[in-house]
Design a protein around this motif. Sequence first.
Motif, PDB file in Angstrom:
ATOM      1  N   MET A 116      18.600 159.404 -23.742  1.00 44.31           N
ATOM      2  CA  MET A 116      19.209 159.410 -25.286  1.00 44.31           C
ATOM      3  C   MET A 116      20.836 159.084 -25.157  1.00 44.31           C
ATOM      4  SD  MET A 116      17.827 161.099 -28.007  1.00 44.31           S
ATOM      5  CE  MET A 116      16.453 161.680 -28.044  1.00 44.31           C
ATOM      6  N   ALA A 117      21.406 159.197 -23.998  1.00 43.38           N
ATOM      7  CA  ALA A 117      22.874 158.676 -23.902  1.00 43.38           C
ATOM      8  C   ALA A 117      22.770 157.263 -24.042  1.00 43.38           C
ATOM      9  CB  ALA A 117      23.547 159.186 -22.745  1.00 43.38           C
ATOM     10  N   GLU A 118      21.935 156.390 -23.497  1.00 44.32           N
ATOM     11  CA  GLU A 118      22.002 155.267 -23.495  1.00 44.32           C
ATOM     12  C   GLU A 118      21.554 154.403 -24.913  1.00 44.32           C
ATOM     13  OE1 GLU A 118      20.571 153.461 -18.938  1.00 44.32           O
ATOM     14  OE2 GLU A 118      19.363 153.383 -20.871  1.00 44.32           O
ATOM     15  N   ASN A 119      20.860 155.088 -25.344  1.00 43.27           N
ATOM     16  CA  ASN A 119      20.381 154.813 -26.822  1.00 43.27           C
ATOM     17  C   ASN A 119      21.677 154.838 -27.727  1.00 43.27           C
ATOM     18  OD1 ASN A 119      19.186 153.948 -29.067  1.00 43.27           O
ATOM     19  ND2 ASN A 119      17.712 155.417 -29.468  1.00 43.27           N
ATOM     20  N   ARG A 120      22.350 155.955 -27.697  1.00 42.63           N
ATOM     21  CA  ARG A 120      23.344 156.446 -28.604  1.00 42.63           C
ATOM     22  C   ARG A 120      24.724 155.442 -28.335  1.00 42.63           C
ATOM     23  NH1 ARG A 120      26.806 162.133 -28.886  1.00 42.63           N
ATOM     24  NH2 ARG A 120      27.778 161.633 -30.708  1.00 42.63           N
ATOM     25  N   SER A 121      24.937 155.096 -26.980  1.00 45.92           N
ATOM     26  CA  SER A 121      25.903 153.946 -26.790  1.00 45.92           C
ATOM     27  C   SER A 121      25.489 152.756 -27.461  1.00 45.92           C
ATOM     28  CB  SER A 121      26.065 153.922 -25.219  1.00 45.92           C
ATOM     29  OG  SER A 121      26.488 155.023 -24.594  1.00 45.92           O
ATOM     30  N   GLY A 122      24.345 152.215 -27.174  1.00 48.77           N
ATOM     31  CA  GLY A 122      23.604 150.952 -28.035  1.00 48.77           C
ATOM     32  C   GLY A 122      24.024 150.980 -29.192  1.00 48.77           C
ATOM     33  N   THR A 123      23.776 152.173 -29.984  1.00 48.78           N
ATOM     34  CA  THR A 123      23.839 152.316 -31.324  1.00 48.78           C
ATOM     35  C   THR A 123      25.247 152.217 -31.777  1.00 48.78           C
ATOM     36  OG1 THR A 123      21.876 153.244 -31.622  1.00 48.78           O
ATOM     37  CG2 THR A 123      23.396 153.806 -33.459  1.00 48.78           C
ATOM     38  N   GLU A 124      26.235 152.722 -30.835  1.00 53.52           N
ATOM     39  CA  GLU A 124      27.679 152.940 -31.249  1.00 53.52           C
ATOM     40  C   GLU A 124      28.141 151.397 -31.027  1.00 53.52           C
ATOM     41  OE1 GLU A 124      31.263 155.173 -29.080  1.00 53.52           O
ATOM     42  OE2 GLU A 124      29.419 156.511 -29.962  1.00 53.52           O
ATOM     43  N   ARG A 125      27.725 150.703 -29.973  1.00 56.69           N
ATOM     44  CA  ARG A 125      28.223 149.328 -29.667  1.00 56.69           C
ATOM     45  C   ARG A 125      28.030 148.488 -31.020  1.00 56.69           C
ATOM     46  NH1 ARG A 125      25.073 147.666 -25.511  1.00 56.69           N
ATOM     47  NH2 ARG A 125      25.887 149.607 -24.667  1.00 56.69           N
ATOM     48  N   GLU A 126      26.588 148.596 -31.265  1.00 55.79           N
ATOM     49  CA  GLU A 126      26.087 147.795 -32.421  1.00 55.79           C
ATOM     50  C   GLU A 126      26.957 148.056 -33.677  1.00 55.79           C
ATOM     51  OE1 GLU A 126      22.267 148.014 -33.425  1.00 55.79           O
ATOM     52  OE2 GLU A 126      21.487 147.618 -31.551  1.00 55.79           O
ATOM     53  N   THR A 127      27.242 149.170 -34.016  1.00 53.00           N
ATOM     54  CA  THR A 127      27.917 149.604 -35.207  1.00 53.00           C
ATOM     55  C   THR A 127      29.394 149.214 -34.945  1.00 53.00           C
ATOM     56  OG1 THR A 127      26.652 151.859 -35.140  1.00 53.00           O
ATOM     57  CG2 THR A 127      28.974 151.739 -36.463  1.00 53.00           C
ATOM     58  N   THR A 128      30.053 149.206 -34.035  1.00 52.30           N
ATOM     59  CA  THR A 128      31.462 148.769 -33.916  1.00 52.30           C
ATOM     60  C   THR A 128      31.504 147.187 -33.869  1.00 52.30           C
ATOM     61  OG1 THR A 128      31.450 148.725 -31.429  1.00 52.30           O
ATOM     62  CG2 THR A 128      32.310 150.717 -32.702  1.00 52.30           C
ATOM     63  N   GLU A 129      30.384 146.527 -33.834  1.00 50.50           N
ATOM     64  CA  GLU A 129      30.464 144.945 -34.098  1.00 50.50           C
ATOM     65  C   GLU A 129      30.452 144.794 -35.410  1.00 50.50           C
ATOM     66  OE1 GLU A 129      27.127 143.451 -31.477  1.00 50.50           O
ATOM     67  OE2 GLU A 129      28.323 143.980 -29.674  1.00 50.50           O
ATOM     68  N   ASN A 130      29.830 145.422 -36.222  1.00 46.00           N
ATOM     69  CA  ASN A 130      29.985 145.024 -37.859  1.00 46.00           C
ATOM     70  C   ASN A 130      30.955 145.982 -38.566  1.00 46.00           C
ATOM     71  OD1 ASN A 130      27.897 143.438 -37.529  1.00 46.00           O
ATOM     72  ND2 ASN A 130      26.395 145.381 -37.145  1.00 46.00           N
ATOM     73  N   PRO A 131      32.208 145.265 -39.034  1.00 45.35           N
ATOM     74  CA  PRO A 131      33.100 146.011 -39.639  1.00 45.35           C
ATOM     75  C   PRO A 131      32.592 146.608 -41.121  1.00 45.35           C
ATOM     76  CG  PRO A 131      33.779 143.827 -39.084  1.00 45.35           C
ATOM     77  CD  PRO A 131      32.649 144.018 -38.727  1.00 45.35           C
ATOM     78  N   ALA A 132      32.890 148.066 -41.165  1.00 46.59           N
ATOM     79  CA  ALA A 132      32.366 148.545 -42.562  1.00 46.59           C
ATOM     80  C   ALA A 132      33.196 147.707 -43.684  1.00 46.59           C
ATOM     81  CB  ALA A 132      32.765 149.921 -42.347  1.00 46.59           C
ATOM     82  N   LYS A 133      32.669 147.950 -44.906  1.00 46.46           N
ATOM     83  CA  LYS A 133      33.233 147.518 -46.129  1.00 46.46           C
ATOM     84  C   LYS A 133      32.560 148.506 -47.264  1.00 46.46           C
ATOM     85  CE  LYS A 133      29.780 143.794 -46.550  1.00 46.46           C
ATOM     86  NZ  LYS A 133      29.584 142.354 -46.544  1.00 46.46           N
ATOM     87  N   ILE A 134      33.259 148.444 -48.328  1.00 46.28           N
ATOM     88  CA  ILE A 134      32.588 148.901 -49.535  1.00 46.28           C
ATOM     89  C   ILE A 134      31.779 148.279 -50.172  1.00 46.28           C
ATOM     90  CG2 ILE A 134      33.228 149.717 -51.895  1.00 46.28           C
ATOM     91  CD1 ILE A 134      34.741 151.527 -49.694  1.00 46.28           C
ATOM     92  N   VAL A 135      30.295 148.852 -50.087  1.00 50.44           N
ATOM     93  CA  VAL A 135      29.204 148.364 -50.694  1.00 50.44           C
ATOM     94  C   VAL A 135      28.849 148.904 -52.213  1.00 50.44           C
ATOM     95  CG1 VAL A 135      28.229 147.524 -48.673  1.00 50.44           C
ATOM     96  CG2 VAL A 135      27.675 149.871 -49.546  1.00 50.44           C
ATOM     97  N   ALA A 136      29.317 149.933 -52.587  1.00 52.42           N
ATOM     98  CA  ALA A 136      28.956 150.652 -54.051  1.00 52.42           C
ATOM     99  C   ALA A 136      30.192 151.319 -54.409  1.00 52.42           C
ATOM    100  CB  ALA A 136      27.889 151.458 -53.851  1.00 52.42           C
ATOM    101  N   LYS A 137      30.654 151.062 -55.550  1.00 48.87           N
ATOM    102  CA  LYS A 137      31.754 151.461 -56.180  1.00 48.87           C
ATOM    103  C   LYS A 137      31.396 152.441 -57.626  1.00 48.87           C
ATOM    104  CE  LYS A 137      34.556 147.324 -55.021  1.00 48.87           C
ATOM    105  NZ  LYS A 137      35.251 146.411 -55.602  1.00 48.87           N
TER     106      LYS A 137
END
Length: 105
Positions: free
Chosen positions: A1-22
């Motif tokens: 589980m820890a490996e999967n979480r790290s992978g998800t976290e790594r994927e998430t940080t590679e895509n900057p967040a932005k506003i998609v609904a206002k």
Amino acid sequence: MAENRSGTERETTENPAKIVAKQVFEVANGRLGIGVYSRPLLEKEMRRFRAAWEVSPPAGMEASEIDPRRISFVAHPDGLPAAWDRINSLLAAATGKSGKARKVA
């Protein structure tokens, strides 16, 4: 589980967040804006975003609340376009790749 979480976290940080609904609602002396992010913010991203927002909020900002999935704020009607621009700019800096994330403020 820890490996999967790290992978998800790594994927998430590679895509900057932005506003998609206002959403914007008229309130007594201004407008209530609610913006939904393209993805939930990680805890460290949320801290960076919140710190940058508190240091330099857009002009005319009366109140705001930030959580991992959205931001809500009350601002003067004329200040809404600048507020959305500032939010996206700060989100990109706080959630981008590590080199850019340090340049939030």
